[in-house]
Write a protein that holds these residues in place. Structure first.
Motif, mmCIF file in Angstrom:
data_model
loop_
_atom_site.group_PDB
_atom_site.id
_atom_site.type_symbol
_atom_site.label_atom_id
_atom_site.label_comp_id
_atom_site.label_asym_id
_atom_site.label_seq_id
_atom_site.Cartn_x
_atom_site.Cartn_y
_atom_site.Cartn_z
ATOM 1 N N THR A 9 0.855 -1.181 0.000
ATOM 2 C CA THR A 9 0.000 0.000 0.000
ATOM 3 C C THR A 9 0.890 1.230 0.000
ATOM 4 O O THR A 9 1.628 1.466 0.967
ATOM 5 C CB THR A 9 -0.927 0.028 1.229
ATOM 6 N N ILE A 11 1.386 4.758 0.645
ATOM 7 C CA ILE A 11 0.707 5.780 1.436
ATOM 8 C C ILE A 11 1.022 7.171 0.904
ATOM 9 O O ILE A 11 0.207 8.086 0.987
ATOM 10 C CB ILE A 11 1.102 5.620 2.917
ATOM 11 N N THR A 54 -3.282 7.792 4.174
ATOM 12 C CA THR A 54 -3.674 7.030 5.355
ATOM 13 C C THR A 54 -3.063 7.705 6.578
ATOM 14 O O THR A 54 -1.946 8.208 6.502
ATOM 15 C CB THR A 54 -3.172 5.578 5.266
ATOM 16 N N GLU A 58 -5.236 4.940 11.286
ATOM 17 C CA GLU A 58 -5.891 3.997 10.378
ATOM 18 C C GLU A 58 -4.970 2.851 9.987
ATOM 19 O O GLU A 58 -5.432 1.817 9.507
ATOM 20 C CB GLU A 58 -6.335 4.723 9.102
ATOM 21 N N LEU A 59 -3.685 3.027 10.208
ATOM 22 C CA LEU A 59 -2.702 2.079 9.707
ATOM 23 C C LEU A 59 -2.743 0.738 10.429
ATOM 24 O O LEU A 59 -2.562 -0.315 9.826
ATOM 25 C CB LEU A 59 -1.312 2.698 9.845
ATOM 26 N N GLY A 258 -2.898 4.802 -1.443
ATOM 27 C CA GLY A 258 -3.847 4.442 -0.401
ATOM 28 C C GLY A 258 -4.595 3.155 -0.625
ATOM 29 O O GLY A 258 -5.405 2.751 0.230
#
Length: 265
Positions: A9, A11, A54, A58-59, A258
């Motif tokens: 992902t 970020i 992110t 939220e991670l 994201g």
């Protein structure tokens, strides 16, 4: 696809979440909001232009951080620094580990560390050389490392994160010494007004030259957007790629910011 699926992902900037086999690894944590102005020393600096895709909240939990260097805010900003005490291990440069203390472990180029945990595959992490600018620029830019990750079940070769570096003999040595399957390449062609045409990270043309030597199964551009001092964005990179052989172009994969993407390693 290898025996263990890998999910990446992106970020933003140099920050990527790497997930496989129960592991959650994070590269160069940058989570500050857009608009901040930063000084890197010796008359250099930049402005952050985009929000992270992110937030740290939220991670979720992180097992280890792979930190190419701790002393530039576009690779470790205030929000990223606040995250470090909450992770299991921070692997970084020897000088950076001395500055950070705590859970940070320093690696010299070509030294290795092991990440292990019950029920997860053992990861061998090899620090790879970087030069974050032109020859003799170390007093300005300091120490930087990249990381090659190897574990049982990889089909195509190691997962390599270049770190902030120009193309030079130390990086070319990675292509000679390590069978790289997936390459996360820091681009941006970083320049600063105070140092004119000098570059501090790879250009698209340099990345193409490196990939022709390295021949990774997958090449993933990162560290090309979100900051004013990044001088080559996606459009410029794709324009250079258009001149490259089709076989090399087919190896390049852009990660949507994201969104989790599965990668065959």
């Amino acid at each position: 696809m290898g025996d263990i699926d890998v999910t990446l992902t992106h970020i933003g900037g140099p920050t990527v979440l790497i997930e496989f086999g129960g592991w959650r690894l994070l590269t160069d944590p940058t989570f500050d909001p857009a608009g901040g102005k930063y000084r890197f020393g010796w008359g250099t600096g930049s402005t952050k232009l985009t929000e992270p895709s992110t937030s740290p909240q939220e991670l979720g939990p992180i097992d280890a951080v792979l930190l190419s260097h701790d002393h530039h805010d576009d690779n470790l900003d205030a929000a990223g620094r606040a995250l470090l005490p909450q992770v299991g291990t921070v692997l970084t440069t020897e000088a950076g580990a001395r500055r950070l203390g705590g859970n940070a472990r320093g690696l010299a180029p070509w030294s290795t560390a092991e990440l292990s945990a019950e029920g997860k595959p053992r990861i061998e992490v090899t620090a790879t050389p970087c030069r974050h600018g032109p020859p003799l620029s170390k007093p300005l830019v300091g120490d930087v490392v990249g990381f090659a990750l190897r574990w049982e079940g990889q089909e195509h070769g190691a997962l390599w994160i270049s770190g902030d570096t120009v193309l030079y003999d130390g990086v070319r040595e990675v292509a000679d010494r390590i069978d790289v399957g997936t390459a996360l390449i820091h681009l941006g062609g970083v320049r600063f007004p105070v140092t004119g045409p000098l570059r501090y990270t790879m250009t698209a043309a340099e990345a193409i030259e490196l990939c022709e030597a390295m021949q990774p199964q997958t090449a993933i551009p990162i560290h090309y957007e979100g900051w004013r001092h990044f001088r080559q964005g996606r459009d410029q990179v794709e324009a250079e790629l258009a001149k490259a052989p089709a076989e090399l172009r087919d190896r390049v994969r852009w990660l949507p910011l994201g969104a989790a993407a599965e990668i065959g390693v």
